[in-house]
Design a protein around this motif. Structure first.
Motif, PDB file in Angstrom:
ATOM      1  N   ARG A 108      19.534 -73.918  13.831  1.00  0.00           N
ATOM      2  CA  ARG A 108      18.388 -74.003  12.925  1.00  0.00           C
ATOM      3  C   ARG A 108      18.691 -75.058  11.872  1.00  0.00           C
ATOM      4  NH1 ARG A 108      14.984 -69.307  13.242  1.00  0.00           N
ATOM      5  NH2 ARG A 108      14.228 -69.735  11.141  1.00  0.00           N
ATOM      6  N   VAL A 109      18.027 -76.207  11.968  1.00  0.00           N
ATOM      7  CA  VAL A 109      18.227 -77.303  11.019  1.00  0.00           C
ATOM      8  C   VAL A 109      17.347 -77.024   9.799  1.00  0.00           C
ATOM      9  CG1 VAL A 109      18.003 -79.784  10.661  1.00  0.00           C
ATOM     10  CG2 VAL A 109      18.689 -78.910  12.903  1.00  0.00           C
ATOM     11  N   PRO A 110      17.950 -77.008   8.587  1.00  0.00           N
ATOM     12  CA  PRO A 110      17.161 -76.692   7.391  1.00  0.00           C
ATOM     13  C   PRO A 110      16.123 -77.753   7.047  1.00  0.00           C
ATOM     14  CG  PRO A 110      19.524 -76.666   6.923  1.00  0.00           C
ATOM     15  CD  PRO A 110      19.353 -77.209   8.297  1.00  0.00           C
ATOM     16  N   ARG A 111      15.178 -77.366   6.223  1.00  0.00           N
ATOM     17  CA  ARG A 111      14.117 -78.236   5.713  1.00  0.00           C
ATOM     18  C   ARG A 111      14.727 -79.453   5.026  1.00  0.00           C
ATOM     19  NH1 ARG A 111       8.931 -77.050   3.831  1.00  0.00           N
ATOM     20  NH2 ARG A 111       8.207 -78.580   2.337  1.00  0.00           N
ATOM     21  N   GLU A 112      14.161 -80.637   5.270  1.00  0.00           N
ATOM     22  CA  GLU A 112      14.540 -81.913   4.659  1.00  0.00           C
ATOM     23  C   GLU A 112      16.015 -82.292   4.890  1.00  0.00           C
ATOM     24  OE1 GLU A 112      13.286 -82.046   0.575  1.00  0.00           O
ATOM     25  OE2 GLU A 112      11.245 -81.445   1.097  1.00  0.00           O
ATOM     26  N   PHE A 113      16.624 -81.735   5.917  1.00  0.00           N
ATOM     27  CA  PHE A 113      18.026 -82.025   6.230  1.00  0.00           C
ATOM     28  C   PHE A 113      18.098 -83.299   7.064  1.00  0.00           C
ATOM     29  CE2 PHE A 113      22.118 -81.451   8.354  1.00  0.00           C
ATOM     30  CZ  PHE A 113      22.900 -80.995   7.308  1.00  0.00           C
ATOM     31  N   SER A 114      19.142 -84.067   6.849  1.00  0.00           N
ATOM     32  CA  SER A 114      19.308 -85.315   7.593  1.00  0.00           C
ATOM     33  C   SER A 114      20.612 -85.255   8.386  1.00  0.00           C
ATOM     34  CB  SER A 114      19.345 -86.477   6.599  1.00  0.00           C
ATOM     35  OG  SER A 114      18.925 -87.637   7.197  1.00  0.00           O
ATOM     36  N   ILE A 115      20.525 -85.453   9.684  1.00  0.00           N
ATOM     37  CA  ILE A 115      21.715 -85.476  10.541  1.00  0.00           C
ATOM     38  C   ILE A 115      22.041 -86.937  10.809  1.00  0.00           C
ATOM     39  CG2 ILE A 115      22.701 -84.789  12.763  1.00  0.00           C
ATOM     40  CD1 ILE A 115      20.658 -82.473  12.769  1.00  0.00           C
ATOM     41  N   ALA A 116      23.258 -87.339  10.464  1.00  0.00           N
ATOM     42  CA  ALA A 116      23.657 -88.746  10.582  1.00  0.00           C
ATOM     43  C   ALA A 116      23.711 -89.186  12.042  1.00  0.00           C
ATOM     44  CB  ALA A 116      25.006 -88.955   9.920  1.00  0.00           C
ATOM     45  N   GLU A 117      23.642 -90.479  12.223  1.00  0.00           N
ATOM     46  CA  GLU A 117      23.701 -91.095  13.546  1.00  0.00           C
ATOM     47  C   GLU A 117      24.962 -90.648  14.291  1.00  0.00           C
ATOM     48  OE1 GLU A 117      24.337 -95.637  15.014  1.00  0.00           O
ATOM     49  OE2 GLU A 117      22.867 -95.294  13.428  1.00  0.00           O
ATOM     50  N   GLY A 118      24.783 -90.128  15.495  1.00  0.00           N
ATOM     51  CA  GLY A 118      25.902 -89.736  16.347  1.00  0.00           C
ATOM     52  C   GLY A 118      26.540 -88.390  16.015  1.00  0.00           C
ATOM     53  N   ASP A 119      26.110 -87.717  14.946  1.00  0.00           N
ATOM     54  CA  ASP A 119      26.695 -86.420  14.561  1.00  0.00           C
ATOM     55  C   ASP A 119      26.161 -85.286  15.421  1.00  0.00           C
ATOM     56  OD1 ASP A 119      28.274 -87.475  12.610  1.00  0.00           O
ATOM     57  OD2 ASP A 119      27.183 -86.604  10.914  1.00  0.00           O
ATOM     58  N   GLU A 120      26.839 -84.136  15.309  1.00  0.00           N
ATOM     59  CA  GLU A 120      26.389 -82.942  16.027  1.00  0.00           C
ATOM     60  C   GLU A 120      26.161 -81.831  15.016  1.00  0.00           C
ATOM     61  OE1 GLU A 120      27.629 -80.018  19.722  1.00  0.00           O
ATOM     62  OE2 GLU A 120      28.759 -81.833  19.346  1.00  0.00           O
ATOM     63  N   PHE A 121      25.014 -81.175  15.103  1.00  0.00           N
ATOM     64  CA  PHE A 121      24.685 -80.054  14.232  1.00  0.00           C
ATOM     65  C   PHE A 121      24.910 -78.786  15.039  1.00  0.00           C
ATOM     66  CE2 PHE A 121      22.023 -76.964  12.104  1.00  0.00           C
ATOM     67  CZ  PHE A 121      22.229 -77.246  10.764  1.00  0.00           C
ATOM     68  N   ARG A 122      25.849 -77.969  14.605  1.00  0.00           N
ATOM     69  CA  ARG A 122      26.233 -76.772  15.361  1.00  0.00           C
ATOM     70  C   ARG A 122      25.432 -75.550  14.937  1.00  0.00           C
ATOM     71  NH1 ARG A 122      30.734 -77.762  18.242  1.00  0.00           N
ATOM     72  NH2 ARG A 122      31.942 -79.592  17.659  1.00  0.00           N
ATOM     73  N   ALA A 123      25.268 -74.619  15.863  1.00  0.00           N
ATOM     74  CA  ALA A 123      24.590 -73.360  15.580  1.00  0.00           C
ATOM     75  C   ALA A 123      25.541 -72.437  14.829  1.00  0.00           C
ATOM     76  CB  ALA A 123      24.144 -72.703  16.883  1.00  0.00           C
ATOM     77  N   SER A 124      25.040 -71.749  13.798  1.00  0.00           N
ATOM     78  CA  SER A 124      25.860 -70.781  13.064  1.00  0.00           C
ATOM     79  C   SER A 124      25.907 -69.475  13.849  1.00  0.00           C
ATOM     80  CB  SER A 124      25.262 -70.542  11.678  1.00  0.00           C
ATOM     81  OG  SER A 124      24.040 -69.843  11.796  1.00  0.00           O
ATOM     82  N   SER A 125      26.787 -68.570  13.434  1.00  0.00           N
ATOM     83  CA  SER A 125      26.866 -67.280  14.118  1.00  0.00           C
ATOM     84  C   SER A 125      25.568 -66.498  13.932  1.00  0.00           C
ATOM     85  CB  SER A 125      28.066 -66.476  13.623  1.00  0.00           C
ATOM     86  OG  SER A 125      28.003 -66.307  12.222  1.00  0.00           O
ATOM     87  N   ASP A 126      24.897 -66.668  12.773  1.00  0.00           N
ATOM     88  CA  ASP A 126      23.592 -66.022  12.562  1.00  0.00           C
ATOM     89  C   ASP A 126      22.549 -66.547  13.549  1.00  0.00           C
ATOM     90  OD1 ASP A 126      24.520 -64.454  10.490  1.00  0.00           O
ATOM     91  OD2 ASP A 126      23.882 -65.859   8.926  1.00  0.00           O
ATOM     92  N   ASP A 127      22.576 -67.873  13.784  1.00  0.00           N
ATOM     93  CA  ASP A 127      21.646 -68.462  14.746  1.00  0.00           C
ATOM     94  C   ASP A 127      21.857 -67.881  16.134  1.00  0.00           C
ATOM     95  OD1 ASP A 127      20.701 -70.083  12.705  1.00  0.00           O
ATOM     96  OD2 ASP A 127      21.911 -71.807  13.292  1.00  0.00           O
ATOM     97  N   LEU A 128      23.120 -67.763  16.515  1.00  0.00           N
ATOM     98  CA  LEU A 128      23.435 -67.234  17.851  1.00  0.00           C
ATOM     99  C   LEU A 128      23.081 -65.752  17.948  1.00  0.00           C
ATOM    100  CD1 LEU A 128      26.806 -69.090  18.483  1.00  0.00           C
ATOM    101  CD2 LEU A 128      24.549 -69.628  19.412  1.00  0.00           C
ATOM    102  N   ARG A 129      23.307 -64.988  16.857  1.00  0.00           N
ATOM    103  CA  ARG A 129      22.939 -63.558  16.834  1.00  0.00           C
ATOM    104  C   ARG A 129      21.429 -63.395  17.007  1.00  0.00           C
ATOM    105  NH1 ARG A 129      25.556 -62.612  12.120  1.00  0.00           N
ATOM    106  NH2 ARG A 129      27.691 -62.805  12.781  1.00  0.00           N
ATOM    107  N   ARG A 130      20.668 -64.268  16.360  1.00  0.00           N
ATOM    108  CA  ARG A 130      19.205 -64.236  16.447  1.00  0.00           C
ATOM    109  C   ARG A 130      18.761 -64.324  17.897  1.00  0.00           C
ATOM    110  NH1 ARG A 130      15.774 -68.639  16.778  1.00  0.00           N
ATOM    111  NH2 ARG A 130      17.497 -70.026  16.319  1.00  0.00           N
ATOM    112  N   LEU A 131      19.507 -65.107  18.693  1.00  0.00           N
ATOM    113  CA  LEU A 131      19.165 -65.284  20.107  1.00  0.00           C
ATOM    114  C   LEU A 131      19.843 -64.270  21.026  1.00  0.00           C
ATOM    115  CD1 LEU A 131      19.403 -69.165  20.196  1.00  0.00           C
ATOM    116  CD2 LEU A 131      17.326 -67.781  20.260  1.00  0.00           C
ATOM    117  N   GLY A 132      20.654 -63.390  20.415  1.00  0.00           N
ATOM    118  CA  GLY A 132      21.357 -62.375  21.223  1.00  0.00           C
ATOM    119  C   GLY A 132      22.537 -62.953  21.980  1.00  0.00           C
ATOM    120  N   LEU A 133      23.112 -64.063  21.468  1.00  0.00           N
ATOM    121  CA  LEU A 133      24.221 -64.714  22.168  1.00  0.00           C
ATOM    122  C   LEU A 133      25.576 -64.465  21.525  1.00  0.00           C
ATOM    123  CD1 LEU A 133      22.476 -68.131  22.845  1.00  0.00           C
ATOM    124  CD2 LEU A 133      22.781 -66.225  24.430  1.00  0.00           C
ATOM    125  N   ALA A 134      25.608 -63.830  20.338  1.00  0.00           N
ATOM    126  CA  ALA A 134      26.877 -63.585  19.657  1.00  0.00           C
ATOM    127  C   ALA A 134      27.065 -62.076  19.516  1.00  0.00           C
ATOM    128  CB  ALA A 134      26.899 -64.231  18.287  1.00  0.00           C
TER     129      ALA A 134
END
Length: 193
Positions: A166-192
């Motif tokens: 879940r990328v937050p509002r007005e967040f900027s991910i730099a060129e070539g970077d990776e935005f990882r899922a938090s444990s809360d994000d994975l729990r939301r999907l039933g994956l953690a």
């Protein structure tokens, strides 16, 4: 020849005006006598004209990019957003009427591109991903399955958003970077656990 009606419609944040330089760059493409045309500035990419071919009944929009190359877009069946003829967008995906999908990009099953969204060249928006209001997904960027990109976020060229992140509002991910899922994000999907 009848006069052509021209209307400027910026697709970025409300209240933003076209600068005189951008305004002077806008010139309608007049082809085989279109009835009207809309001038649209899309992140400084160019202008558009809407035409309907008389014989075939196909509606499309043409953009002239900064290099002077004419690009053709069609309206997507689900949402009526503009999709380049060389882009792959699944019929179950939603593309808002004010959103754009550029050449070579791919939007997969049940994904959603929100108002003012821009999926740049060769980018991928995976299954069930949600791209929020006025989000720019950069060239060759990847938004993973079930990911949610908040409003006004920018995903840089070649950047990756992991599945379920879940990328937050007005967040900027730099060129070539990776935005990882938090444990809360994975729990939301039933994956953690």
């Amino acid at each position: 020849m009848e006069p052509v009606s021209v209307q400027a419609r910026p697709t970025f944040r409300a209240g933003t005006e076209l600068t005189p330089r951008k305004r002077s760059a806008l010139r309608p493409i007049v082809g085989n006598a279109p009835v009207s045309c809309d001038v649209v500035s899309v992140f400084g990419r160019g202008i558009a004209t809407s035409r309907k071919e008389e014989n075939v009944g196909i509606s499309y929009v043409e953009f002239e990019d900064e290099a002077g190359v004419l690009r053709r877009y069609r309206k997507h069946v689900n949402g009526r957003g503009l999709v380049a003829t060389t882009a792959k967008v699944d019929p179950t995906a939603f593309v808002d009427p004010t959103a754009y999908v550029d050449p070579g990009a791919e939007v997969q099953r049940n994904a959603s591109i929100g108002p003012g969204g821009w999926v740049d060249r060769d980018a991928i928006v995976a299954e069930r991903a949600v791209v929020g209001v006025n989000v720019h997904v950069g060239r060759r960027a990847v938004v993973g399955r079930n990911a949610v990109v908040g409003p006004y976020a920018v995903i840089g060229e070649g950047a990756r958003v992991q599945n379920g992140a879940r990328v937050p509002r007005e967040f900027s991910i730099a060129e070539g970077d990776e935005f990882r899922a938090s444990s809360d994000d994975l729990r939301r999907l039933g994956l953690a656990a």
